[in-house]
Design a protein around this motif. Structure first.
Motif, mmCIF file in Angstrom:
data_model
loop_
_atom_site.group_PDB
_atom_site.id
_atom_site.type_symbol
_atom_site.label_atom_id
_atom_site.label_comp_id
_atom_site.label_asym_id
_atom_site.label_seq_id
_atom_site.Cartn_x
_atom_site.Cartn_y
_atom_site.Cartn_z
ATOM 1 N N ALA A 24 -8.383 0.533 -4.792
ATOM 2 C CA ALA A 24 -8.793 1.689 -3.988
ATOM 3 C C ALA A 24 -9.064 1.281 -2.552
ATOM 4 C CB ALA A 24 -10.033 2.335 -4.603
ATOM 5 N N ARG A 25 -9.776 0.141 -2.350
ATOM 6 C CA ARG A 25 -10.049 -0.316 -0.987
ATOM 7 C C ARG A 25 -8.754 -0.662 -0.275
ATOM 8 N NH1 ARG A 25 -14.629 -3.034 -3.448
ATOM 9 N NH2 ARG A 25 -13.400 -4.952 -3.601
ATOM 10 N N GLY A 35 -4.537 15.648 -0.370
ATOM 11 C CA GLY A 35 -5.555 15.070 -1.241
ATOM 12 C C GLY A 35 -5.136 14.894 -2.681
ATOM 13 N N PRO A 36 -4.559 15.901 -3.306
ATOM 14 C CA PRO A 36 -4.193 15.734 -4.729
ATOM 15 C C PRO A 36 -3.216 14.594 -4.969
ATOM 16 C CG PRO A 36 -4.213 18.056 -4.125
ATOM 17 C CD PRO A 36 -4.382 17.297 -2.853
ATOM 18 N N SER A 37 -2.290 14.384 -4.037
ATOM 19 C CA SER A 37 -1.317 13.301 -4.213
ATOM 20 C C SER A 37 -1.951 11.929 -4.009
ATOM 21 C CB SER A 37 -0.152 13.484 -3.237
ATOM 22 O OG SER A 37 0.506 14.723 -3.452
ATOM 23 N N LEU A 48 -4.782 7.252 -6.145
ATOM 24 C CA LEU A 48 -4.789 5.941 -5.488
ATOM 25 C C LEU A 48 -6.140 5.611 -4.870
ATOM 26 C CD1 LEU A 48 -1.312 6.075 -3.694
ATOM 27 C CD2 LEU A 48 -1.905 4.806 -5.761
ATOM 28 N N LEU A 49 -6.798 6.629 -4.303
ATOM 29 C CA LEU A 49 -8.071 6.380 -3.619
ATOM 30 C C LEU A 49 -9.240 6.332 -4.588
ATOM 31 C CD1 LEU A 49 -7.593 8.693 -0.497
ATOM 32 C CD2 LEU A 49 -7.383 6.212 -0.603
ATOM 33 N N ASN A 50 -9.115 7.033 -5.718
ATOM 34 C CA ASN A 50 -10.187 7.044 -6.708
ATOM 35 C C ASN A 50 -9.592 6.851 -8.102
ATOM 36 O OD1 ASN A 50 -12.600 7.812 -4.987
ATOM 37 N ND2 ASN A 50 -11.200 9.520 -4.538
ATOM 38 N N PRO A 51 -9.081 5.655 -8.345
ATOM 39 C CA PRO A 51 -8.437 5.430 -9.654
ATOM 40 C C PRO A 51 -9.465 5.443 -10.776
ATOM 41 C CG PRO A 51 -8.641 3.366 -8.447
ATOM 42 C CD PRO A 51 -9.068 4.446 -7.501
ATOM 43 N N THR A 52 -9.026 5.926 -11.908
ATOM 44 C CA THR A 52 -9.917 5.928 -13.072
ATOM 45 C C THR A 52 -9.805 4.606 -13.805
ATOM 46 O OG1 THR A 52 -8.176 6.933 -14.409
ATOM 47 C CG2 THR A 52 -9.755 8.427 -13.342
ATOM 48 N N GLY A 53 -10.917 4.113 -14.234
ATOM 49 C CA GLY A 53 -10.926 2.849 -14.932
ATOM 50 C C GLY A 53 -11.982 1.928 -14.377
#
Length: 787
Positions: A242-243, A222-224, A228-233
């Motif tokens: 993310a999709r 999960g941390p890695s 990618l799955l929940n990018p900030t911005g």
């Protein structure tokens, strides 16, 4: 060259096709990938729809324009949104079928006007999903479309040396990409297999196993993966990224699953994160076992419902890509004993389980020349012609010959659709000329109907002169002098005589007195008697001291002196019609009592209950004579005596049975219904039995036990007219319907109720029909024949 046919297996996750010409089968390869199994995916590129592998590739660029697993959308009926545009789900199915057709025709070098499309056995013959699949295939350019149940297609699949034998019961275990389907098949000779029962899980397939691996990867890495799955911005760019990553990760999980089919341990790199991921088969089995255990519970439920113990199975056929996983065989062996306690050959595994359905459908399509019937042998003079039809009923699709045309022996004159969705050809036994056709496309026909008039061995086309040796001319045989020996459907006029108001709750049943002067109705608020001539309530039957008892149904005795009322308090009460007084109470059922019927001679009373029993009572003594048990496995809602009193039918939630009244023994399980039977009625001559269910109405030939007619639409109750010409059904869509018994044609729709029509009954004389509804009313309808 024979008629080329394209077989299509349109699955939730993948689609495949094979064309058949002169018995030779060729799988259709996707030009973009070279594979014979195409993703059932669609991508909207402006106004164009791109399908298959190209759609899978483009989803990485713009996920919002992508849709997979379209088959699941068919059940939801909601439009699908792709890149801001809305599409009916059937339109997306059409796009894939059109691509399969185009690629197949390119490989064949010719046109493919006919298709065999496989469908889940769970698709209701009278429901919308079958029509959607036919419509999607027709929109893709096919002229004739067969529907074939997927388990039947699988049973046709090439299996090598080990095959089930005719007469065997075979369980089809189909673990596909999006769903799980189990079916019990009676293996027939020459491939004439029959689906005995089926059960499905719509949220249990290969995709769900992919999701388990997806979640496992997240739990470890999960941390890695989080950036990618929940990018900030803010903004669409980050959401799209993310999709895209989620699509790629689920695809990666699927690849790991496929590799674990062949090796006990797998390692691979998830490129977008530069992440080395490893998993072994033992851990995957731990993850998958609860999901696969549900498939076994589904199989066990199917066997229990069909009353077939596992040891009576002739084998299990593994179908679908998911069945290739070793864990499937392990769970099967632990649950049913397959491949452990049974000889090894009783586990049937096609070389390519994921292609078993399309290969089987192609093999079935290759037998198309055997799925035809010839007309009954005509006399040497002009007369109508009829055909024997499997199942007794069909729907006319189209005529392949025009009136006035000559034909040779074996020429296919018409094409019809059978109740199972497959097409069937009507051929000529001898050469002749077609004079008239009497069934238009879309019309329901039976094997008793004369649907065409022919002239055997006509020496020249109709309408031309025929020499008589004296130079005289012949008549034009297309004139109006030919009479049909089988009448067309009745035409009727229906008018509402009265609306009977007075109940405050659902009106659940009704019955006319034998003299036709009174109508009894039951409701949660009581039992009322109505004057049929005036439409006014004349009395209410009271149940002393039992305010909590809810009346369920009613029946007059044949002499009109008594009326029986069944109730939620597990009793049956008899009332004297003249005095309105309660004369007897029958107790013995262990659950609420629903169905009630007097024998024709008035000596017996039959009742049914949620306690799964049918009981026979002596009317004069009030004593229980017999309890018919052991056959029904659920609540029983209706019953009826045959006109001669020898037979009794009981309609239950899971089955319908015919009983010998004298012996108290079950003599037949009435075939056909698959879902919650509730109403039943014999025709006045006792030769036909009508039964209603959530899956429609069926008419059964009593002497042979064969279904002669299937009428669409969910129904609650049914009744034959006194002359036996009409059948009334009470429908859940707020109307009652009238059907011509000889033709199966709906001749009238009785609209006016504002709630589900619960019951219907004909008056003993003339054509007066009563209906009751959840709108708290009963209605009387006058019916007049106009033809």
């Amino acid at each position: 060259m024979g008629e080329p046919i394209l077989a299509i297996d349109y699955g939730t996750f993948r689609a495949s096709a094979a064309y058949v010409v002169d018995g030779q089968v060729e799988l259709v390869r996707e030009s973009a990938s070279g594979a014979v199994s195409w993703p059932s995916s669609v991508f909207a590129d402006g106004e164009n729809l791109i399908v298959g592998t190209l759609a899978e590739r483009r989803k990485r660029i713009w996920p919002a324009a992508y849709r997979g697993e379209v088959k699941r959308d068919l059940r939801r009926e909601a439009p699908v949104v792709l890149d801001g545009r809305t599409y009916p789900p059937a339109r997306l199915v059409t796009a894939t079928m059109a691509a399969l057709k185009s690629e197949a025709e390119a490989q064949l070098g010719g046109e493919l006007p006919r298709a065999v499309v496989t469908i889940p056995a769970v698709y209701d013959p009278a429901g919308p999903l079958r029509r959607l699949m036919i419509g999607a295939a027709e929109a893709a350019g096919f002229v004739d479309v067969d529907l074939l149940a997927e388990p039947v297609a699988a049973a046709w699949a090439p299996l090598g040396a080990g095959r089930p034998h005719p007469g065997d019961l075979m369980l089809v275990y189909d673990l596909g990409g999006g769903t799980f389907d189990a079916a019990l098949i009676a293996v027939g000779s020459s491939g004439r297999h029959e689906v005995i029962g089926h059960s499905s899980l719509f949220d249990c397939g290969g995709r769900d196993l992919d999701q388990l691996l997806f979640d496992e990867i997240l739990s470890i890495h999960g941390p890695s993966l989080e950036p990618l799955l929940n990018p900030t911005g803010p903004g669409e760019v980050f959401q799209t990224a993310a999709r895209r990553t989620r699509h790629e990760l689920i695809d990666f999980a699927r690849q790991l699953k496929h590799q674990l089919t062949d090796v006990p341990m797998v390692e691979d790199v998830f490129g977008p994160a530069g992440l080395l991921v490893g998993i072994d088969r033992e851990r995957f089995v731990q993850l998958a076992s609860p999901t696969l255990a549900r498939t076994m519970a589904c199989c066990q439920h199917l066997l229990d419902a069909a009353d077939v113990p596992a040891e009576k199975l002739g084998g299990v056929l593994l179908v679908g890509g998911g069945s290739r996983m070793p864990v499937v065989a392990d769970i099967l062996s632990g649950k049913l004993g397959v491949a452990t306690d049974w000889p090894p050959q009783q586990l049937f595994v096609p070389l390519e389980p994921e292609l078993a359905v399309v290969r089987g459908a192609a093999a079935w399509a290759a037998s198309v020349s055997t799925r035809r019937t010839v007309a009954a042998r005509p006399s040497p003079v002009v007369q109508p012609a009829r055909w024997e039809i499997p199942g007794g009923t069909a729907t006319m699709v189209r005529w392949l010959a025009e009136p006035g045309a000559r034909f040779e022996a074996g020429t296919v004159l018409a094409r019809v659709r059978l109740a199972d969705g497959s097409l069937f050809d009507l051929a000529a036994e001898a050469s002749g000329s077609l004079l008239h056709t009497h069934a238009r496309p879309g019309m329901a026909i039976t094997e008793h109907d004369w649907i065409a008039t022919t002239l055997p061995t006509s020496p020249m086309p109709l309408g031309q002169s025929r020499g008589n040796g004296n130079g005289g001319g012949g008549a034009d045989l297309r004139g109006g002098t030919i009479e049909r020996s089988h009448r067309p459907a009745h035409l009727v006029e229906v008018s509402m005589r009265a609306s009977l108001t007075g109940h405050e709750r659902d009106v659940t049943s009704c019955d006319f007195s034998p003299d036709g002067r009174l109508l009894a109705t039951t409701s949660k608020d009581g039992i009322q008697l109505w004057d049929v001539n005036t439409g006014r309530s004349v009395d209410e039957l009271a149940v002393p001291g039992r305010k909590s008892s809810v009346p369920n149904s009613c029946a007059f005795s044949p002499d009109g002196k008594l009326i029986a009322i069944t109730g939620s308090d597990k009793t049956i009460r008899l009332f004297d019609v003249a005095t309105r007084a309660e004369t007897a109470t029958f107790s013995g059922h262990k659950g609420p009592v629903y169905g009630v019927a007097f024998s024709p001679d008035g000596t017996l009373l039959a009742t049914t209950s949620t306690d799964r029993t049918v009981k026979l009572w002596g009317v004069s003594t009030g004593k229980q004579i017999a309890s018919l048990t052991g056959e029904h496995r659920g609540s029983i809602f209706g019953c009826a005596f045959s006109p001669d009193g020898r037979l009794l039918v009981s309609a239950g939630a899971e089955a319908i049975f015919l009983w010998d009244v004298a012996l108290g023994e079950n003599i037949m399980k009435v075939p056909g219904h698959t879902n919650f039977a509730n109403g039943c009625a014999f025709s006045p001559d006792g030769l036909l039995l009508a039964t209603t269910s959530n899956d429609g109405t069926r008419v059964t030939d009593v002497p042979t036990g064969t279904t002669t007619m299937t009428l669409g639409g969910s129904a609650q109750s049914c009744a034959f007219s006194p002359d036996g010409q009409l059948l009334a059904t009470a429908s859940t869509d707020d109307v009652a319907r009238l059907w011509d018994v000889s033709t199966g044609v709906e001749v009238a729709t009785l609209s006016g109720h504002s709630g589900t029509v619960m019951s219907c009954a004909f008056a003993p004389f003339g054509l007066l029909l009563a209906t009751t509804s959840t709108d708290a009313t009963a209605r009387l309808w006058e019916i007049i024949y106009t033809r």
